[in-house]
Design an enzyme around this catalytic site. Structure first.
Site, PDB file in Angstrom:
ATOM      1  N   GLY A  36       0.681  -1.531   0.161  1.00 43.52           N
ATOM      2  CA  GLY A  36      -0.223  -0.207   0.002  1.00 43.52           C
ATOM      3  C   GLY A  36       0.825   0.671  -0.044  1.00 43.52           C
ATOM      4  O   GLY A  36       0.607   2.139  -0.758  1.00 43.52           O
ATOM      5  N   HIS A  37       2.025   1.418   0.879  1.00 44.37           N
ATOM      6  CA  HIS A  37       3.010   2.604   1.155  1.00 44.37           C
ATOM      7  C   HIS A  37       3.522   2.477  -0.596  1.00 44.37           C
ATOM      8  O   HIS A  37       3.337   3.913  -0.983  1.00 44.37           O
ATOM      9  CB  HIS A  37       4.318   2.105   2.216  1.00 44.37           C
ATOM     10  CG  HIS A  37       3.723   2.287   3.448  1.00 44.37           C
ATOM     11  ND1 HIS A  37       3.041   1.440   4.404  1.00 44.37           N
ATOM     12  CD2 HIS A  37       2.672   3.193   3.920  1.00 44.37           C
ATOM     13  CE1 HIS A  37       2.535   1.135   5.190  1.00 44.37           C
ATOM     14  NE2 HIS A  37       2.283   2.766   5.634  1.00 44.37           N
ATOM     15  N   GLY A 147      -2.900   7.758   0.836  1.00 45.98           N
ATOM     16  CA  GLY A 147      -3.704   6.693   0.376  1.00 45.98           C
ATOM     17  C   GLY A 147      -5.364   6.786   0.376  1.00 45.98           C
ATOM     18  O   GLY A 147      -6.475   6.980   2.170  1.00 45.98           O
ATOM     19  N   LYS A 149      -7.438   4.252   1.492  1.00 45.55           N
ATOM     20  CA  LYS A 149      -7.498   3.444   2.649  1.00 45.55           C
ATOM     21  C   LYS A 149      -7.862   4.064   4.120  1.00 45.55           C
ATOM     22  O   LYS A 149      -9.131   3.756   4.740  1.00 45.55           O
ATOM     23  CB  LYS A 149      -6.543   2.423   3.423  1.00 45.55           C
ATOM     24  CG  LYS A 149      -6.120   1.814   4.032  1.00 45.55           C
ATOM     25  CD  LYS A 149      -7.140   0.892   4.297  1.00 45.55           C
ATOM     26  CE  LYS A 149      -6.312   0.104   5.253  1.00 45.55           C
ATOM     27  NZ  LYS A 149      -6.203   1.135   6.316  1.00 45.55           N
ATOM     28  N   GLN A 153      -9.165  10.321   6.742  1.00 43.06           N
ATOM     29  CA  GLN A 153      -7.852  10.693   6.990  1.00 43.06           C
ATOM     30  C   GLN A 153      -7.859  12.197   6.248  1.00 43.06           C
ATOM     31  O   GLN A 153      -7.293  12.905   5.574  1.00 43.06           O
ATOM     32  CB  GLN A 153      -6.735   9.823   7.405  1.00 43.06           C
ATOM     33  CG  GLN A 153      -5.693  10.648   7.249  1.00 43.06           C
ATOM     34  CD  GLN A 153      -4.451   8.841   7.711  1.00 43.06           C
ATOM     35  OE1 GLN A 153      -4.646   8.863   8.819  1.00 43.06           O
ATOM     36  NE2 GLN A 153      -3.941   9.127   6.446  1.00 43.06           N
ATOM     37  N   ARG A 187      -1.322  -2.639  10.225  1.00 48.87           N
ATOM     38  CA  ARG A 187      -2.294  -3.335  11.536  1.00 48.87           C
ATOM     39  C   ARG A 187      -2.540  -5.379  11.322  1.00 48.87           C
ATOM     40  O   ARG A 187      -2.487  -5.826  12.322  1.00 48.87           O
ATOM     41  CB  ARG A 187      -3.451  -2.461  12.066  1.00 48.87           C
ATOM     42  CG  ARG A 187      -2.790  -1.047  12.915  1.00 48.87           C
ATOM     43  CD  ARG A 187      -4.178  -0.861  13.701  1.00 48.87           C
ATOM     44  NE  ARG A 187      -3.748   0.325  14.620  1.00 48.87           N
ATOM     45  CZ  ARG A 187      -3.210   1.804  14.307  1.00 48.87           C
ATOM     46  NH1 ARG A 187      -4.304   2.480  13.607  1.00 48.87           N
ATOM     47  NH2 ARG A 187      -2.979   2.138  15.272  1.00 48.87           N
TER      48      ARG A 187
HETATM   49  P1  AMP Z   1       0.527   4.449   7.822  1.00 44.08           P
HETATM   50  O1  AMP Z   1       1.509   4.252   7.695  1.00 44.08           O
HETATM   51  O2  AMP Z   1      -0.845   3.534   8.154  1.00 44.08           O
HETATM   52  O3  AMP Z   1       0.522   5.997   8.450  1.00 44.08           O
HETATM   53  O4  AMP Z   1      -0.140   4.977   6.319  1.00 44.08           O
HETATM   54  C1  AMP Z   1       0.486   6.070   5.842  1.00 44.08           C
HETATM   55  C2  AMP Z   1      -0.135   6.458   4.135  1.00 44.08           C
HETATM   56  O5  AMP Z   1      -0.082   5.160   3.828  1.00 44.08           O
HETATM   57  C3  AMP Z   1      -1.395   6.701   4.441  1.00 44.08           C
HETATM   58  O6  AMP Z   1      -1.558   7.527   3.399  1.00 44.08           O
HETATM   59  C4  AMP Z   1      -2.458   5.267   3.788  1.00 44.08           C
HETATM   60  O7  AMP Z   1      -3.464   6.059   3.695  1.00 44.08           O
HETATM   61  C5  AMP Z   1      -1.764   4.927   2.833  1.00 44.08           C
HETATM   62  N1  AMP Z   1      -1.799   3.435   2.757  1.00 44.08           N
HETATM   63  C6  AMP Z   1      -2.025   2.768   4.146  1.00 44.08           C
HETATM   64  N2  AMP Z   1      -2.210   1.242   3.392  1.00 44.08           N
HETATM   65  C7  AMP Z   1      -2.688   1.329   2.503  1.00 44.08           C
HETATM   66  C8  AMP Z   1      -2.872   1.045   1.360  1.00 44.08           C
HETATM   67  N3  AMP Z   1      -3.415  -0.416   1.433  1.00 44.08           N
HETATM   68  N4  AMP Z   1      -3.673   1.274  -0.022  1.00 44.08           N
HETATM   69  C9  AMP Z   1      -3.494   2.397  -0.212  1.00 44.08           C
HETATM   70  N5  AMP Z   1      -2.624   3.382   0.696  1.00 44.08           N
HETATM   71  C10 AMP Z   1      -2.268   3.053   1.609  1.00 44.08           C
END
Ligand code: AMP
Length: 285
Positions: A36-37, A147, A149, A153, A187
């Site tokens: 995703g990242h 994202g 996702k 946010q 998670r």
């Molecule tokens: P986090 O590390 O969880 O704070 O996420 C960092 C960025 O990655 C945020 O903009 C999230 O929305 C994005 N993100 C996390 N999981 C996914 C996913 N499965 N698909 C697309 N973007 C994602």
């Protein structure tokens, strides 16, 4: 690729690149990087000359009862991932670099951050907005990749940019899923085997919901019940909420009447220690 920890080194790098006329793509994360990242990183690398990533597990967006102390960390692996995906600089600041004061001033958030996820996690979006504002102040003129996702946010961040007039363009990227529909999330590592097998019910239920809208369902209440029933009957997940909102304004909708309107259906559910969220967009026929 270099990793820096100080704001000064990070800004020196960015200023140097900007002085060469290069556009900056910025991908803020909390690490434990997954596909995703990297989809955000790849989008930035495609569109911008220079891509930088930050890894900072922001304590302000976790409540006392949440998983801050257990949040997965994998810095070495994350560095390799960034290198492989052509990131130019990785910014891994200490808490002191991000929050020089012991008690940082919290950002105000508007109505968008107070419902659904904001209601279940009361200080969460204030913490998110505070760190994003600080990061945008540090990074300056850039495009930042987020994202879908975390749809709510994304809306909170859009509102923050408007309010502060940050010189940052927000680029929304689609949710990346595993083959069975489970949205990738740092998670997901908390899931037991049984919970992992249960968790794709969220996307299945969202898809059923979207299909019922496309087939003419007009009432949010019915839509929420349909989705909730699927999750409750087909998994051991502890459902928190199902929400139906206008995709542009994030106002909650009682009915989904207006033809051509894009709505978002959002869901949050606990599977043991893992709180999972997901969402889907659908256009009213
Ligand atoms: P986090 O590390 O969880 O704070 O996420 C960092 C960025 O990655 C945020 O903009 C999230 O929305 C994005 N993100 C996390 N999981 C996914 C996913 N499965 N698909 C697309 N973007 C994602």
């Amino acid at each position: 690729m270099e990793t820096v920890t100080s704001v000064k080194d990070f800004q020196n790098f960015l200023n140097e690149r900007r002085s060469l006329g290069e556009e900056i793509g910025f991908v803020p994360t909390m690490g434990a990087l997954h596909d995703g990242h990297t989809s955000l990183i790849d989008a930035s690398v495609r569109q911008k000359k220079t891509t930088v990533v930050s890894i900072f597990v922001n304590p302000l967006q976790f409540s006392d009862t949440e998983d801050l102390d257990d949040y997965p960390l994998s810095l070495e692996k994350d560095e390799e991932t960034c290198l492989r995906h052509k990131v130019e600089l990785l910014f891994c600041p200490t808490r002191r670099e991000i929050y020089p004061k012991e008690l940082p001033e919290l950002e105000e958030i508007g109505e968008i951050g107070k419902t659904l996820e904001g209601e279940s996690r009361p200080s969460h979006f204030q913490g998110v907005a505070t760190v994003v504002a600080r990061l945008f102040e540090i990074v300056g003129v850039s495009s930042a990749y987020f994202g879908e996702k975390d749809f709510q946010q994304l809306m909170v961040v859009n509102e923050l940019v408007k309010r502060h007039q940050f010189p940052v363009e927000i680029v929304a990227c689609p949710t990346i899923r595993q083959i069975d529909g489970l949205a990738l999330s740092s998670r997901n590592v908390y899931l037991t085997e049984e919970q992992r097998a249960d968790a794709p019910v969220l996307y299945r239920a969202l898809m059923e919901g979207a299909e019922s809208v496309r087939c003419g369902e007009k009432k949010s209440e019915n839509l929420k019940k349909l989705i909730s029933d699927i999750v409750i009957n087909e998994s051991k997940g502890d459902l928190d909420y199902v929400g139906v909102v206008d995709s542009e304004t994030f106002t909650q909708l009682d009915s989904v009447l207006e033809s051509g309107k894009q709505i978002r259906i959002l869901i949050a559910c606990n599977f043991g220690a893992a709180r999972l969220i997901d969402n889907i967009g659908v256009v009213i026929p």
